[in-house]
Design an enzyme around this catalytic site. Structure first.
Site, PDB file in Angstrom:
ATOM      1  N   GLN A 130       5.395   2.879 -44.130  1.00 29.91           N
ATOM      2  CA  GLN A 130       5.420   2.390 -45.516  1.00 29.91           C
ATOM      3  C   GLN A 130       4.658   1.068 -45.591  1.00 29.91           C
ATOM      4  O   GLN A 130       5.053   0.093 -44.958  1.00 29.91           O
ATOM      5  CB  GLN A 130       6.884   2.180 -45.926  1.00 29.91           C
ATOM      6  CG  GLN A 130       7.096   1.679 -47.329  1.00 29.91           C
ATOM      7  CD  GLN A 130       8.563   1.262 -47.541  1.00 29.91           C
ATOM      8  OE1 GLN A 130       9.274   0.941 -46.577  1.00 29.91           O
ATOM      9  NE2 GLN A 130       9.016   1.273 -48.766  1.00 29.91           N
ATOM     10  N   GLY A 131       3.564   1.048 -46.361  1.00 26.39           N
ATOM     11  CA  GLY A 131       2.747  -0.162 -46.489  1.00 26.39           C
ATOM     12  C   GLY A 131       2.906  -0.779 -47.864  1.00 26.39           C
ATOM     13  O   GLY A 131       2.006  -0.678 -48.697  1.00 26.39           O
ATOM     14  N   SER A 133       4.926  -4.192 -48.357  1.00 24.16           N
ATOM     15  CA  SER A 133       5.009  -5.660 -48.318  1.00 24.16           C
ATOM     16  C   SER A 133       3.701  -6.297 -47.868  1.00 24.16           C
ATOM     17  O   SER A 133       2.957  -5.730 -47.054  1.00 24.16           O
ATOM     18  CB  SER A 133       6.110  -6.102 -47.352  1.00 24.16           C
ATOM     19  OG  SER A 133       7.333  -5.508 -47.707  1.00 24.16           O
ATOM     20  N   GLU A 248      14.709   5.310 -50.658  1.00 23.96           N
ATOM     21  CA  GLU A 248      14.975   4.533 -49.435  1.00 23.96           C
ATOM     22  C   GLU A 248      16.427   4.054 -49.433  1.00 23.96           C
ATOM     23  O   GLU A 248      17.125   4.165 -48.434  1.00 23.96           O
ATOM     24  CB  GLU A 248      14.023   3.330 -49.376  1.00 23.96           C
ATOM     25  CG  GLU A 248      14.210   2.478 -48.134  1.00 23.96           C
ATOM     26  CD  GLU A 248      13.144   1.387 -47.993  1.00 23.96           C
ATOM     27  OE1 GLU A 248      12.409   1.133 -48.962  1.00 23.96           O
ATOM     28  OE2 GLU A 248      13.066   0.792 -46.901  1.00 23.96           O
ATOM     29  N   GLU A 381      19.875 -10.514 -52.186  1.00 17.59           N
ATOM     30  CA  GLU A 381      19.776 -11.237 -53.470  1.00 17.59           C
ATOM     31  C   GLU A 381      19.066 -10.363 -54.507  1.00 17.59           C
ATOM     32  O   GLU A 381      19.475 -10.283 -55.668  1.00 17.59           O
ATOM     33  CB  GLU A 381      18.984 -12.544 -53.286  1.00 17.59           C
ATOM     34  CG  GLU A 381      19.688 -13.609 -52.452  1.00 17.59           C
ATOM     35  CD  GLU A 381      19.631 -13.327 -50.948  1.00 17.59           C
ATOM     36  OE1 GLU A 381      18.831 -12.477 -50.511  1.00 17.59           O
ATOM     37  OE2 GLU A 381      20.421 -13.942 -50.213  1.00 17.59           O
TER      38      GLU A 381
HETATM   39  C1  LIG Z   1      13.378  -5.017 -40.155  1.00 18.16           C
HETATM   40  C2  LIG Z   1      12.450  -4.974 -41.339  1.00 18.16           C
HETATM   41  C3  LIG Z   1      11.698  -3.832 -41.575  1.00 18.16           C
HETATM   42  C4  LIG Z   1      10.808  -3.799 -42.665  1.00 18.16           C
HETATM   43  N1  LIG Z   1      10.043  -2.666 -42.850  1.00 18.16           N
HETATM   44  C5  LIG Z   1       9.140  -2.640 -43.864  1.00 18.16           C
HETATM   45  C6  LIG Z   1       8.262  -1.520 -44.008  1.00 18.16           C
HETATM   46  O1  LIG Z   1       8.310  -0.551 -43.244  1.00 18.16           O
HETATM   47  N2  LIG Z   1       7.352  -1.549 -45.001  1.00 18.16           N
HETATM   48  C7  LIG Z   1       7.252  -2.597 -45.883  1.00 18.16           C
HETATM   49  O2  LIG Z   1       6.402  -2.541 -46.778  1.00 18.16           O
HETATM   50  N3  LIG Z   1       8.059  -3.692 -45.753  1.00 18.16           N
HETATM   51  C8  LIG Z   1       8.995  -3.728 -44.763  1.00 18.16           C
HETATM   52  N4  LIG Z   1       9.810  -4.831 -44.620  1.00 18.16           N
HETATM   53  C9  LIG Z   1       9.627  -5.973 -45.503  1.00 18.16           C
HETATM   54  C10 LIG Z   1      10.750  -6.180 -46.517  1.00 18.16           C
HETATM   55  O3  LIG Z   1      10.703  -5.217 -47.547  1.00 18.16           O
HETATM   56  C11 LIG Z   1      10.592  -7.585 -47.081  1.00 18.16           C
HETATM   57  O4  LIG Z   1      10.771  -8.493 -46.005  1.00 18.16           O
HETATM   58  C12 LIG Z   1      11.586  -7.887 -48.174  1.00 18.16           C
HETATM   59  O5  LIG Z   1      11.316  -7.141 -49.329  1.00 18.16           O
HETATM   60  C13 LIG Z   1      11.624  -9.396 -48.537  1.00 18.16           C
HETATM   61  O6  LIG Z   1      10.339  -9.866 -48.796  1.00 18.16           O
HETATM   62  P1  LIG Z   1       9.794 -11.201 -48.074  1.00 18.16           P
HETATM   63  O7  LIG Z   1      10.010 -11.064 -46.621  1.00 18.16           O
HETATM   64  O8  LIG Z   1       8.408 -11.426 -48.558  1.00 18.16           O
HETATM   65  O9  LIG Z   1      10.740 -12.369 -48.572  1.00 18.16           O
HETATM   66  P2  LIG Z   1      10.636 -13.144 -49.959  1.00 18.16           P
HETATM   67  O10 LIG Z   1      10.406 -12.160 -51.039  1.00 18.16           O
HETATM   68  O11 LIG Z   1       9.649 -14.251 -49.817  1.00 18.16           O
HETATM   69  O12 LIG Z   1      12.087 -13.732 -50.113  1.00 18.16           O
HETATM   70  C14 LIG Z   1      12.495 -14.961 -49.465  1.00 18.16           C
HETATM   71  C15 LIG Z   1      13.906 -15.292 -49.937  1.00 18.16           C
HETATM   72  O13 LIG Z   1      13.917 -15.497 -51.375  1.00 18.16           O
HETATM   73  C16 LIG Z   1      14.898 -14.653 -51.983  1.00 18.16           C
HETATM   74  N5  LIG Z   1      14.412 -14.208 -53.294  1.00 18.16           N
HETATM   75  C17 LIG Z   1      13.178 -13.738 -53.576  1.00 18.16           C
HETATM   76  N6  LIG Z   1      13.098 -13.401 -54.881  1.00 18.16           N
HETATM   77  C18 LIG Z   1      14.316 -13.639 -55.431  1.00 18.16           C
HETATM   78  C19 LIG Z   1      14.866 -13.486 -56.741  1.00 18.16           C
HETATM   79  N7  LIG Z   1      14.132 -13.004 -57.757  1.00 18.16           N
HETATM   80  N8  LIG Z   1      16.167 -13.828 -56.930  1.00 18.16           N
HETATM   81  C20 LIG Z   1      16.923 -14.321 -55.907  1.00 18.16           C
HETATM   82  N9  LIG Z   1      16.442 -14.499 -54.643  1.00 18.16           N
HETATM   83  C21 LIG Z   1      15.163 -14.160 -54.414  1.00 18.16           C
HETATM   84  C22 LIG Z   1      15.047 -13.480 -51.040  1.00 18.16           C
HETATM   85  O14 LIG Z   1      16.311 -12.860 -51.200  1.00 18.16           O
HETATM   86  C23 LIG Z   1      14.906 -14.153 -49.671  1.00 18.16           C
HETATM   87  O15 LIG Z   1      16.136 -14.716 -49.274  1.00 18.16           O
HETATM   88  C24 LIG Z   1      10.703  -4.899 -43.549  1.00 18.16           C
HETATM   89  C25 LIG Z   1      11.473  -6.050 -43.312  1.00 18.16           C
HETATM   90  C26 LIG Z   1      12.334  -6.097 -42.215  1.00 18.16           C
HETATM   91  C27 LIG Z   1      13.138  -7.344 -41.985  1.00 18.16           C
END
Ligand SMILES: Cc1cc2nc3c(=O)[nH]c(=O)nc-3n(C[C@H](O)[C@H](O)[C@H](O)COP(=O)(O)OP(=O)(O)OC[C@H]3O[C@@H](n4cnc5c(N)ncnc54)[C@H](O)[C@@H]3O)c2cc1C
Length: 403
Positions: A130-131, A133, A248, A381
């Site tokens: 899944q691409g 993020s 998912e 969150e």
């Molecule tokens: C083990 C693992 C596997 C993963 N696998 C995949 C994958 O296969 N494919 C893929 O595409 N992605 C994958 N991801 C990525 C995952 O979907 C993202 O890490 C996740 O959506 C959070 O995005 P971010 O890391 O950019 O954090 P951010 O979006 O930058 O968030 C940082 C912090 O801010 C908080 N925050 C952000 N927006 C809000 C809001 N509106 N209200 C309140 N709080 C907020 C969040 O809760 C978090 O605590 C994976 C992540 C992990 C840890």
């Protein structure tokens, strides 16, 4: 809601258990952290087993026969998922293919896409990732910058994705791209199926806190993607991405309950075998309460899973209420693994490879891996915002659309 399983479904379960005992190689039943450094081996074993399941009619059990499915019932599919999740940890490799990609293609793909991709996904020939993020598009998925520019009968894709689970062994990837930068951000997105062997696709594994490199960065450098690999209409990818995310969350629920029951049973065994002040910890009233609470939580999760299932059984699409299960299972697993480490005391810190580690470091690995549960698939969150806005109808958090 009737939670009992019919005699016909019970018979199906017994038949499948019998088949599993006779047909699955024993190495497949080992915990996945044991072979964390051998992803190619894991992928090989997965494909071999998936092909056996396919040949015996145990993959895509409830999907239409014209796409390689068995035309059976959703309950039979759930039974197979439960049995495999409980006994064979490597099933998570197909969590993305079977849990997210196939249901998205079945509900939103073209006839040609379903015929080309679903049978190969079912037989294990294709592994999907899944691409979605990107460095600046996680919770705020609509902020995706990876671009796809139409050039005749193909798209040219450029950009970077991150945290892409099993991209290093995947054959294909579902990718959210920007096809129109001049409209409000979630209106200019499209959803492409990209061959990971295309020239210009570069995958770089990222090592996690567990020492395992389960997820990756993906770079697209002028990657050519045939235009018929577009799912839905151009610039309407946002809704398709949301469909994938709803699947998912809801499918995560179904496969995790038997896995967690097995994990809890292991921890109860650990509490029975670990002595403190000369007595097994299982006799300590504080730990007894903790373990009982975990079992009760698991039953809540199971009931919520059945509620979600009844939506699917009625032929409806999963809705935002899948976020309730996502929060529950991810926080539950963290509590579960913390309890294991409390029981073990200082031994709980020892990882695989240490001669003093119990169960070859299984509990330390599981504890560290569980930290990501409340982030992957959308953070807690963000799930709370979804429940507040889309389930309870509360005012919007902000103008931002969330993953
Ligand atoms: C083990 C693992 C596997 C993963 N696998 C995949 C994958 O296969 N494919 C893929 O595409 N992605 C994958 N991801 C990525 C995952 O979907 C993202 O890490 C996740 O959506 C959070 O995005 P971010 O890391 O950019 O954090 P951010 O979006 O930058 O968030 C940082 C912090 O801010 C908080 N925050 C952000 N927006 C809000 C809001 N509106 N209200 C309140 N709080 C907020 C969040 O809760 C978090 O605590 C994976 C992540 C992990 C840890």
């Amino acid at each position: 809601m009737d939670l009992s399983i019919s005699p016909a479904d019970q018979a199906y379960r017994s038949k499948f258990r019998g088949w599993l005992n006779e047909n699955l190689p024993t190495e497949f039943a080992k915990p996945d952290y044991m072979s964390l450094d051998d992803w190619n081996g894991k992928a090989r074993t997965f494909r071999e087993v998936q092909l056996k399941l396919f040949a015996a009619g145990y993959t895509g059990v409830h999907w239409p026969t014209e796409y390689g499915g068995q035309g059976g019932t959703l309950m039979q599919h759930i039974i197979v998922t439960e049995e495999l999740s409980a006994s064979h940890p490597l099933r998570f490799i197909d969590g993305l293919s079977m849990g997210l990609v196939a249901p998205t293609l079945l509900s939103r793909g073209t006839e040609a896409q379903k015929k080309e991709f679903i049978p190969k996904l079912l037989s294990g020939e294709h592994i999907w990732c899944q691409g979605f993020s990107e460095p600046n598009a996680g919770s705020d998925l609509a902020n995706v910058k990876t671009s796809a520019v139409r050039d005749g009968d193909k798209y040219i894709v450029n950009g970077q994705k991150v945290w892409n689970t099993i991209a290093h062994i995947a054959d294909y990837c579902v990718v959210v791209v920007r096809t129109n930068p001049n409209v409000p951000k979630h209106k200019g997105l499209s959803y492409l199926l990209i061959d990971m062997k295309s020239p210009g696709v570069i995958v770089r594994p990222i090592k996690q806190i567990t020492e395992d490199a389960e997820y990756n960065e993906i770079y697209f450098d002028n990657v050519e993607v045939p235009a018929d690999r577009l799912v839905g209409q151009e610039n309407e990818g946002w809704n398709i991405a949301i469909t994938t995310l709803m699947f998912e969350r809801i499918m995560g629920d179904i496969s995790t309950v038997p896995v967690f029951q097995k994990g809890l049973n292991n921890i109860i065994r650990l509490a029975s075998n670990t002595l403190r002040k000369g007595k097994p910890i299982i006799k300590d009233p504080i730990y007894r309460q903790k373990l009982a609470r975990l079992q009760v939580d698991l039953e809540v999760m199971r009931t919520n899973m059945y509620r979600n299932l009844s939506t699917l059984l009625k032929g409806e699409m999963p809705g935002p209420e899948g976020s309730i299960g996502k929060i529950f299972w991810s926080e539950f697993n963290q509590r579960l693994q913390e309890t294991a480490l409390e029981i073990m005391g200082p031994y709980g810190q020892l990882m695989k490879g240490s001669k003093w580690a119990k169960d070859d470091g299984r509990f330390a690995f599981e504890f560290l891996r569980a930290r990501g549960n409340t982030i992957e698939g959308g953070t807690t969150e963000v799930q709370k915002n979804i429940i507040g806005e889309r389930v309870l109808g509360l005012p919007k958090d902000s103008a931002r659309a969330s993953k």
